[in-house]
Scaffold this motif. Sequence first.
Motif, PDB file in Angstrom:
ATOM      1  N   ASP A   1      11.464   9.698  -7.601  1.00 35.86           N
ATOM      2  CA  ASP A   1      10.116   9.926  -7.313  1.00 35.86           C
ATOM      3  C   ASP A   1       9.450   8.776  -6.546  1.00 35.86           C
ATOM      4  O   ASP A   1       9.047   7.648  -7.374  1.00 35.86           O
ATOM      5  CB  ASP A   1       9.153  10.339  -8.417  1.00 35.86           C
ATOM      6  CG  ASP A   1       7.561  10.662  -7.937  1.00 35.86           C
ATOM      7  OD1 ASP A   1       7.444  10.888  -6.868  1.00 35.86           O
ATOM      8  OD2 ASP A   1       7.046  10.886  -8.732  1.00 35.86           O
TER       9      ASP A   1
ATOM     10  N   ASN B   1      16.160  -6.842 -15.711  1.00 34.48           N
ATOM     11  CA  ASN B   1      14.887  -6.953 -16.502  1.00 34.48           C
ATOM     12  C   ASN B   1      15.489  -7.502 -17.813  1.00 34.48           C
ATOM     13  O   ASN B   1      16.071  -6.425 -18.509  1.00 34.48           O
ATOM     14  CB  ASN B   1      14.252  -5.709 -16.586  1.00 34.48           C
ATOM     15  CG  ASN B   1      12.936  -5.850 -17.320  1.00 34.48           C
ATOM     16  OD1 ASN B   1      12.526  -6.817 -17.895  1.00 34.48           O
ATOM     17  ND2 ASN B   1      12.118  -4.720 -17.275  1.00 34.48           N
TER      18      ASN B   1
ATOM     19  N   SER C   1      15.922  -1.653  -4.803  1.00 33.68           N
ATOM     20  CA  SER C   1      15.748  -0.792  -5.901  1.00 33.68           C
ATOM     21  C   SER C   1      16.271  -1.174  -7.373  1.00 33.68           C
ATOM     22  O   SER C   1      16.091  -0.877  -8.222  1.00 33.68           O
ATOM     23  CB  SER C   1      15.889   0.693  -5.509  1.00 33.68           C
ATOM     24  OG  SER C   1      17.156   1.005  -5.543  1.00 33.68           O
TER      25      SER C   1
ATOM     26  N   LEU D   1      14.904   2.109  -9.164  1.00 33.27           N
ATOM     27  CA  LEU D   1      13.746   3.044  -8.860  1.00 33.27           C
ATOM     28  C   LEU D   1      13.958   4.395  -9.270  1.00 33.27           C
ATOM     29  O   LEU D   1      15.202   4.975  -9.092  1.00 33.27           O
ATOM     30  CB  LEU D   1      13.498   2.451  -7.585  1.00 33.27           C
ATOM     31  CG  LEU D   1      12.122   3.078  -6.823  1.00 33.27           C
ATOM     32  CD1 LEU D   1      10.910   2.395  -7.559  1.00 33.27           C
ATOM     33  CD2 LEU D   1      12.158   2.987  -5.555  1.00 33.27           C
ATOM     34  N   LYS D   2      13.080   5.054  -9.916  1.00 32.01           N
ATOM     35  CA  LYS D   2      13.315   6.554 -10.020  1.00 32.01           C
ATOM     36  C   LYS D   2      13.196   7.210  -8.615  1.00 32.01           C
ATOM     37  O   LYS D   2      12.781   6.741  -7.679  1.00 32.01           O
ATOM     38  CB  LYS D   2      12.155   6.777 -11.012  1.00 32.01           C
ATOM     39  CG  LYS D   2      12.354   6.586 -12.311  1.00 32.01           C
ATOM     40  CD  LYS D   2      11.117   7.335 -13.326  1.00 32.01           C
ATOM     41  CE  LYS D   2      11.471   6.961 -14.709  1.00 32.01           C
ATOM     42  NZ  LYS D   2      10.318   7.445 -15.605  1.00 32.01           N
TER      43      LYS D   2
ATOM     44  N   LYS E   1       5.264   7.087  -6.645  1.00 31.41           N
ATOM     45  CA  LYS E   1       4.636   6.044  -7.478  1.00 31.41           C
ATOM     46  C   LYS E   1       5.831   5.435  -8.067  1.00 31.41           C
ATOM     47  O   LYS E   1       6.664   5.986  -8.783  1.00 31.41           O
ATOM     48  CB  LYS E   1       3.861   6.611  -8.564  1.00 31.41           C
ATOM     49  CG  LYS E   1       4.346   7.542  -9.496  1.00 31.41           C
ATOM     50  CD  LYS E   1       3.341   7.833 -10.803  1.00 31.41           C
ATOM     51  CE  LYS E   1       4.527   8.664 -11.713  1.00 31.41           C
ATOM     52  NZ  LYS E   1       3.456   8.827 -12.907  1.00 31.41           N
ATOM     53  N   PRO E   2       6.043   4.079  -7.539  1.00 30.24           N
ATOM     54  CA  PRO E   2       7.001   3.265  -7.614  1.00 30.24           C
ATOM     55  C   PRO E   2       7.352   3.070  -9.278  1.00 30.24           C
ATOM     56  O   PRO E   2       6.353   2.522  -9.967  1.00 30.24           O
ATOM     57  CB  PRO E   2       6.983   2.104  -7.009  1.00 30.24           C
ATOM     58  CG  PRO E   2       5.769   2.038  -6.243  1.00 30.24           C
ATOM     59  CD  PRO E   2       5.089   3.414  -6.508  1.00 30.24           C
ATOM     60  N   GLU E   3       8.397   3.438  -9.907  1.00 31.09           N
ATOM     61  CA  GLU E   3       8.580   3.297 -11.439  1.00 31.09           C
ATOM     62  C   GLU E   3      10.120   3.159 -11.490  1.00 31.09           C
ATOM     63  O   GLU E   3      10.809   3.770 -10.902  1.00 31.09           O
ATOM     64  CB  GLU E   3       8.073   4.700 -12.292  1.00 31.09           C
ATOM     65  CG  GLU E   3       7.899   4.495 -13.692  1.00 31.09           C
ATOM     66  CD  GLU E   3       7.347   5.952 -14.143  1.00 31.09           C
ATOM     67  OE1 GLU E   3       7.529   6.083 -15.360  1.00 31.09           O
ATOM     68  OE2 GLU E   3       6.392   6.647 -13.497  1.00 31.09           O
ATOM     69  N   PHE E   4      10.373   2.096 -12.546  1.00 29.64           N
ATOM     70  CA  PHE E   4      11.858   2.044 -12.667  1.00 29.64           C
ATOM     71  C   PHE E   4      12.359   2.639 -13.882  1.00 29.64           C
ATOM     72  O   PHE E   4      11.500   2.687 -14.941  1.00 29.64           O
ATOM     73  CB  PHE E   4      12.105   0.598 -12.586  1.00 29.64           C
ATOM     74  CG  PHE E   4      11.849   0.052 -11.322  1.00 29.64           C
ATOM     75  CD1 PHE E   4      12.997  -0.315 -10.378  1.00 29.64           C
ATOM     76  CD2 PHE E   4      10.559  -0.676 -10.851  1.00 29.64           C
ATOM     77  CE1 PHE E   4      12.786  -0.781  -9.027  1.00 29.64           C
ATOM     78  CE2 PHE E   4      10.520  -1.118  -9.472  1.00 29.64           C
ATOM     79  CZ  PHE E   4      11.587  -1.277  -8.979  1.00 29.64           C
ATOM     80  N   GLN E   5      13.381   2.774 -14.114  1.00 29.77           N
ATOM     81  CA  GLN E   5      14.070   3.431 -15.194  1.00 29.77           C
ATOM     82  C   GLN E   5      15.318   2.537 -15.462  1.00 29.77           C
ATOM     83  O   GLN E   5      15.859   2.006 -14.496  1.00 29.77           O
ATOM     84  CB  GLN E   5      14.560   4.900 -15.153  1.00 29.77           C
ATOM     85  CG  GLN E   5      15.409   5.425 -14.023  1.00 29.77           C
ATOM     86  CD  GLN E   5      15.798   6.664 -13.877  1.00 29.77           C
ATOM     87  OE1 GLN E   5      14.824   7.439 -14.266  1.00 29.77           O
ATOM     88  NE2 GLN E   5      16.612   7.146 -13.096  1.00 29.77           N
TER      89      GLN E   5
END
Length: 84
Positions: A15, A5, A1, A12-13, A18-22
């Motif tokens: 949630d 970048n 995760s 990985l957030k 839906k895979p979303e990164f922060q």
Amino acid sequence: SLHLNGNKIMILKQDLSKPEFQRLQEGPKLFTELTPSATAPIKLGHIYLVRIADTKDTSFQQLVKLMVIAYRPEESVTLRWELL
């Protein structure tokens, strides 16, 4: 995760639907001034980020994530590692 970048460490957030990164909030601390050594308490299952750099060759840098997969206090620690 965790992944790199550009010069930002992303995670990985929470949630997972839906895979979303922060951006990892603690990430910028990893790129501060170099020190000859660092310490952290060992905790089973935790992931640690390590930056390896050379003060004489500023172009050299390695970022590694370590996960503690086994730990016996005062005896041994087993790590799984991956370059970022």
